[in-house]
Design a protein around this motif. Structure first.
Motif, PDB file in Angstrom:
ATOM      1  N   LEU A 185       4.770  18.347   1.281  1.00  0.00           N
ATOM      2  CA  LEU A 185       5.418  16.621   0.895  1.00  0.00           C
ATOM      3  C   LEU A 185       4.208  15.419   0.496  1.00  0.00           C
ATOM      4  O   LEU A 185       3.600  14.891  -0.204  1.00  0.00           O
ATOM      5  N   ARG A 186       3.707  15.400   2.063  1.00  0.00           N
ATOM      6  CA  ARG A 186       2.815  14.422   2.701  1.00  0.00           C
ATOM      7  C   ARG A 186       1.583  14.616   1.868  1.00  0.00           C
ATOM      8  O   ARG A 186       0.954  13.209   1.211  1.00  0.00           O
ATOM      9  N   THR A 187       1.304  15.513   1.215  1.00  0.00           N
ATOM     10  CA  THR A 187      -0.373  15.229   0.435  1.00  0.00           C
ATOM     11  C   THR A 187       0.091  15.170  -0.930  1.00  0.00           C
ATOM     12  O   THR A 187      -0.636  15.153  -1.918  1.00  0.00           O
ATOM     13  N   HIS A 188       1.159  16.466  -1.602  1.00  0.00           N
ATOM     14  CA  HIS A 188       1.254  16.331  -2.433  1.00  0.00           C
ATOM     15  C   HIS A 188       2.403  15.628  -3.726  1.00  0.00           C
ATOM     16  O   HIS A 188       2.756  15.517  -4.428  1.00  0.00           O
ATOM     17  N   SER A 189       3.725  15.212  -2.210  1.00  0.00           N
ATOM     18  CA  SER A 189       4.291  14.296  -3.642  1.00  0.00           C
ATOM     19  C   SER A 189       3.824  12.921  -4.204  1.00  0.00           C
ATOM     20  O   SER A 189       3.054  12.719  -3.593  1.00  0.00           O
ATOM     21  N   HIS A 190       3.581  12.375  -5.268  1.00  0.00           N
ATOM     22  CA  HIS A 190       3.528  11.842  -5.550  1.00  0.00           C
ATOM     23  C   HIS A 190       4.415  10.588  -5.597  1.00  0.00           C
ATOM     24  O   HIS A 190       3.486   9.050  -5.678  1.00  0.00           O
ATOM     25  N   SER A 191       5.688  10.117  -4.736  1.00  0.00           N
ATOM     26  CA  SER A 191       5.859   8.104  -3.898  1.00  0.00           C
ATOM     27  C   SER A 191       4.923   8.831  -3.104  1.00  0.00           C
ATOM     28  O   SER A 191       4.654   7.305  -2.842  1.00  0.00           O
ATOM     29  N   ALA A 192       4.277   9.873  -2.265  1.00  0.00           N
ATOM     30  CA  ALA A 192       3.564   9.813  -1.076  1.00  0.00           C
ATOM     31  C   ALA A 192       2.201   8.809  -1.646  1.00  0.00           C
ATOM     32  O   ALA A 192       1.703   7.751  -1.141  1.00  0.00           O
ATOM     33  N   SER A 249       0.657  -1.157  -0.246  1.00  0.00           N
ATOM     34  CA  SER A 249       0.202  -0.022   0.189  1.00  0.00           C
ATOM     35  C   SER A 249       0.901   1.546  -0.272  1.00  0.00           C
ATOM     36  O   SER A 249       1.949   1.307   0.115  1.00  0.00           O
ATOM     37  N   THR A 250      -0.027   2.476  -0.304  1.00  0.00           N
ATOM     38  CA  THR A 250       0.836   3.782  -0.162  1.00  0.00           C
ATOM     39  C   THR A 250       0.528   4.100   1.365  1.00  0.00           C
ATOM     40  O   THR A 250      -0.225   3.828   2.132  1.00  0.00           O
ATOM     41  N   ARG A 251       1.772   5.655   1.174  1.00  0.00           N
ATOM     42  CA  ARG A 251       1.932   6.124   2.551  1.00  0.00           C
ATOM     43  C   ARG A 251       0.316   6.533   2.818  1.00  0.00           C
ATOM     44  O   ARG A 251      -0.479   7.109   3.639  1.00  0.00           O
ATOM     45  N   GLN A 252      -0.306   7.138   1.587  1.00  0.00           N
ATOM     46  CA  GLN A 252      -1.493   7.912   1.728  1.00  0.00           C
ATOM     47  C   GLN A 252      -2.802   6.931   1.698  1.00  0.00           C
ATOM     48  O   GLN A 252      -3.906   7.413   2.331  1.00  0.00           O
ATOM     49  N   GLU A 253      -2.441   5.852   1.668  1.00  0.00           N
ATOM     50  CA  GLU A 253      -4.007   4.849   2.207  1.00  0.00           C
ATOM     51  C   GLU A 253      -3.823   4.181   3.464  1.00  0.00           C
ATOM     52  O   GLU A 253      -3.397   3.957   5.055  1.00  0.00           O
ATOM     53  N   MET A 254      -3.281   2.835   3.406  1.00  0.00           N
ATOM     54  CA  MET A 254      -2.629   2.118   4.339  1.00  0.00           C
ATOM     55  C   MET A 254      -1.699   1.451   4.763  1.00  0.00           C
ATOM     56  O   MET A 254      -1.037   0.395   5.081  1.00  0.00           O
ATOM     57  N   GLY A 255      -0.563   2.353   4.142  1.00  0.00           N
ATOM     58  CA  GLY A 255       0.904   2.130   3.946  1.00  0.00           C
ATOM     59  C   GLY A 255       1.682   2.405   4.944  1.00  0.00           C
ATOM     60  O   GLY A 255       2.901   2.566   4.912  1.00  0.00           O
ATOM     61  N   THR A 256       1.337   3.269   5.817  1.00  0.00           N
ATOM     62  CA  THR A 256       2.424   4.005   6.899  1.00  0.00           C
ATOM     63  C   THR A 256       2.365   3.317   8.142  1.00  0.00           C
ATOM     64  O   THR A 256       0.549   3.002   8.821  1.00  0.00           O
ATOM     65  N   TYR A 297       1.607   7.304  -4.524  1.00  0.00           N
ATOM     66  CA  TYR A 297       1.714   6.165  -5.921  1.00  0.00           C
ATOM     67  C   TYR A 297       2.705   5.285  -5.426  1.00  0.00           C
ATOM     68  O   TYR A 297       2.264   3.850  -6.535  1.00  0.00           O
ATOM     69  N   ALA A 298       3.505   5.672  -4.586  1.00  0.00           N
ATOM     70  CA  ALA A 298       4.250   3.941  -4.748  1.00  0.00           C
ATOM     71  C   ALA A 298       3.967   3.424  -3.402  1.00  0.00           C
ATOM     72  O   ALA A 298       3.700   4.083  -2.391  1.00  0.00           O
ATOM     73  N   THR A 299       4.565   2.236  -3.469  1.00  0.00           N
ATOM     74  CA  THR A 299       4.291   1.683  -2.265  1.00  0.00           C
ATOM     75  C   THR A 299       5.457   1.826  -1.093  1.00  0.00           C
ATOM     76  O   THR A 299       6.529   2.567  -1.344  1.00  0.00           O
ATOM     77  N   SER A 300       5.009   1.583   0.125  1.00  0.00           N
ATOM     78  CA  SER A 300       5.505   2.615   1.331  1.00  0.00           C
ATOM     79  C   SER A 300       7.468   1.330   1.308  1.00  0.00           C
ATOM     80  O   SER A 300       7.188  -0.086   0.919  1.00  0.00           O
ATOM     81  N   MET A 301       7.852   1.696   2.156  1.00  0.00           N
ATOM     82  CA  MET A 301       8.944   1.445   2.255  1.00  0.00           C
ATOM     83  C   MET A 301       8.858   0.325   3.451  1.00  0.00           C
ATOM     84  O   MET A 301       8.538   0.451   4.745  1.00  0.00           O
ATOM     85  N   CYS A 302       9.521  -0.745   3.025  1.00  0.00           N
ATOM     86  CA  CYS A 302       9.127  -2.153   3.731  1.00  0.00           C
ATOM     87  C   CYS A 302      10.181  -1.662   5.882  1.00  0.00           C
ATOM     88  O   CYS A 302      10.985  -1.597   5.940  1.00  0.00           O
ATOM     89  N   PRO A 303       9.034  -2.308   6.095  1.00  0.00           N
ATOM     90  CA  PRO A 303       9.801  -3.190   7.558  1.00  0.00           C
ATOM     91  C   PRO A 303      11.419  -3.070   7.968  1.00  0.00           C
ATOM     92  O   PRO A 303      11.638  -1.995   8.868  1.00  0.00           O
ATOM     93  N   PRO A 304      11.523  -4.174   7.578  1.00  0.00           N
ATOM     94  CA  PRO A 304      12.951  -4.712   8.074  1.00  0.00           C
ATOM     95  C   PRO A 304      13.714  -3.740   7.280  1.00  0.00           C
ATOM     96  O   PRO A 304      14.747  -3.253   8.379  1.00  0.00           O
ATOM     97  N   VAL A 305      13.761  -2.974   6.279  1.00  0.00           N
ATOM     98  CA  VAL A 305      14.643  -2.085   5.622  1.00  0.00           C
ATOM     99  C   VAL A 305      14.647  -0.457   6.765  1.00  0.00           C
ATOM    100  O   VAL A 305      15.437  -0.037   7.075  1.00  0.00           O
ATOM    101  N   ALA A 306      13.427  -0.379   7.075  1.00  0.00           N
ATOM    102  CA  ALA A 306      13.291   0.651   8.107  1.00  0.00           C
ATOM    103  C   ALA A 306      14.017   0.652   9.228  1.00  0.00           C
ATOM    104  O   ALA A 306      14.569   1.109   9.598  1.00  0.00           O
ATOM    105  N   GLU A 307      13.756  -0.424  10.123  1.00  0.00           N
ATOM    106  CA  GLU A 307      14.227  -0.643  10.869  1.00  0.00           C
ATOM    107  C   GLU A 307      16.508  -1.052  10.862  1.00  0.00           C
ATOM    108  O   GLU A 307      17.091  -0.334  12.121  1.00  0.00           O
ATOM    109  N   GLN A 308      16.718  -1.516   9.730  1.00  0.00           N
ATOM    110  CA  GLN A 308      17.762  -1.065   9.530  1.00  0.00           C
ATOM    111  C   GLN A 308      18.694  -0.319   9.312  1.00  0.00           C
ATOM    112  O   GLN A 308      19.375   0.499  10.029  1.00  0.00           O
ATOM    113  N   ILE A 309      17.726   1.111   9.235  1.00  0.00           N
ATOM    114  CA  ILE A 309      18.004   2.743   8.941  1.00  0.00           C
ATOM    115  C   ILE A 309      17.891   2.894  10.087  1.00  0.00           C
ATOM    116  O   ILE A 309      19.021   4.160  10.790  1.00  0.00           O
TER     117      ILE A 309
END
Length: 507
Positions: free
Chosen positions: A345-352, A152-159, A354-366
């Protein structure tokens, strides 16, 4: 403006090197046309894709002239790129051996693995690309808890809560009000710049900016003008003209003027002259967009990038951008700055949107890497990595200078371009280095100017002194064999004032 010595090297090669380089390309081009003639008459097998006879009246899908370089020049040295590795890209890696039976048109794997190749090409600046079980314990836990995908994307169920935690940590690390993270570093630039500027806006872009910045600028629909690399006279002239003359034809004032620059330029190894650019942007009331893809984690006393490197405030930069693909051993990128900017940007960014959110293991690595840099893991390991990277960088650059190679960039930049110049030496250099169990990245035209083919080394904190000495000894020997030691310690080839270059994209 500068609180420390700022030294960069762009030594000019002897004239005969440029002449022989053009001659090498000329000979290759002549033989290329000869081979195309032989292919057309059936005297040589045609391996490249061609148009079908039934489509001869259609617009060509494969442009003959555009493919000329690929099939006749690049194909000769194609074996030096896209080599598959089969291990973590740490200070050493394992490489799958492959051979070609048709002069690099196709490859086959032998089944053999080349072990313990010294990795001088990956952007693993702080050594966080690792497989240590204890270091990755928290990543493993998050993988078991969340799985691999968001779907899912950040604006839908991907946060997720992990994204919120990471964004708060990034903002704290950079010393700004807020931050937003994205799943792809390239898209962080290309999909967010169009949200910030549009028609009626002016973008002033460094001539050596990364493709992601160039693409984002073109997609925005704004007018683009190019200033010479790190040249403040060229930038100020464009700023002054923009204020005086305004937009073409109408002469109305520009809606926005934004300066696009990088922290460390990935092909030159140079560092942006941030204090001077900030001074100019304040003088002419412009905005500043800083891409810290290669500099975040790699420079600065505690790894906080060029802003810290120059002892400046994050508030001096309007848009702070960076990626997690290099110093943090992960994937994705961030935009940071004022809360109003991030909320927009949370409202107008194309990445937010249309793009799939960052996967959790990657977020944890960061998160684990960033906490290590901040000392929140209860150790000083992060600070030690930053300091070790600085030591390795200065040692490697100093030794190359002493050997007589021409290298570009700043003395504190872990990106170290070594100039090869002649096209025939690109393949010979990479193949010989691999024979010595050293993996390198070589780059040539059209990715660089035609006379400035190079090998690009990326120094890591994970490199030991023994590894660097092994590489340096091999370079010393190969430099003599291929006659690569062109340095005469001449002055910079970049003049103080450049002729203005403009590129306007308008409807």
């Amino acid at each position: 403006l500068y609180k420390k010595t700022f030294i960069e090297h762009f030594e000019q090669a002897p004239m005969y090197v440029a002449v022989l380089t053009f001659l090498g390309f000329g000979v290759g081009t002549i033989f290329g046309y000869l081979r195309d003639f032989m292919r057309a008459w059936g005297l040589e097998k045609r391996n490249v894709a061609t148009e079908r006879e039934q489509q001869k009246d259609f617009v060509p899908l494969y442009q003959d002239f555009e493919n000329f370089y690929t099939r006749n020049l690049y194909m000769r040295i194609r074996d030096n790129w896209n080599r598959p590795i089969c291990s973590v890209p740490g200070p050493q890696f394992d490489l799958m051996e492959r051979v070609t039976d048709d002069y690099n048109w196709t490859f086959r794997f032998t089944g053999r693995t080349i072990k313990n190749v010294i990795n001088m090409g990956s952007y693993n600046y702080l050594g966080f690309a690792e497989t240590d079980v204890n270091a990755l314990k928290t990543v493993t836990i998050e993988l078991q808890k969340y799985g691999t995908g968001i779907c899912s994307t950040r604006q839908e169920m991907g946060t997720l809560d992990k994204h919120v935690e990471l964004e708060k940590l990034v903002a704290k690390f950079l010393g700004v009000e807020d931050a937003m993270v994205f799943g792809m570093g390239f898209a962080t630039n290309s999909m967010n710049i169009p949200a910030l500027v549009g028609k009626g806006c002016l973008i002033l872009s460094d001539e050596l900016n990364h493709t992601s910045l160039v693409l984002g600028a073109r997609l925005s629909g704004a007018t683009i003008r190019i200033f010479k690399h790190n040249n403040m006279q060229s930038l100020e002239k464009l700023l002054r003209d923009a204020i005086i003359y305004g937009q073409p034809r109408s002469h109305r004032a520009w809606r926005k003027i934004i300066i696009l620059v990088e922290g460390i330029y990935s092909m030159e190894g140079s560092i942006v002259r941030l204090p001077e650019i900030v001074s100019l942007k304040k003088k002419y009331k412009a905005y500043l967009y800083l891409d810290e893809a290669h500099s975040i984690g790699a420079v600065g006393a505690t790894g906080r990038g060029v802003v810290e490197y120059f002892g400046m405030s994050p508030d001096d930069v309007d848009v702070l951008m960076g990626t997690f693909t290099k110093s943090f051993g992960a994937a994705g990128g961030y935009i940071a700055g004022k809360k109003d900017l991030v909320d927009f940007l949370r409202t107008h960014s194309h990445s937010a949107v249309y793009a799939t959110s960052m996967c959790p293991p990657v977020a944890e690595q960061i998160i684990r890497a960033m906490k290590c840099l901040m000392g929140q893991d209860g150790t000083t390991q992060g600070l030690q990595r930053v300091r070790q990277l600085g030591k390795n960088t200065r040692y490697f650059r100093r030794r190359l200078h002493e050997m007589g190679f021409i290298i570009y960039g700043n003395d504190d930049s872990p990106v170290v371009p070594l100039l090869l110049y002649m096209p025939g030496k690109i393949g010979a250099f990479a193949r010989r280095m691999l024979e010595k169990n050293i993996g390198v990245v070589v780059v040539g035209f059209p990715a660089t100017p035609i006379t400035e083919s190079r090998a690009r080394f990326c120094v890591s904190a994970a490199h030991t002194r023994e590894m660097l000495d092994t590489v340096l000894n091999a370079l010393d020997e190969l430099g003599d064999f291929l006659h690569l030691k062109y340095s005469r310690y001449s002055k910079s080839s970049h003049p103080e004032l450049y002729e203005e270059t403009r590129l306007e994209l308008e409807d």
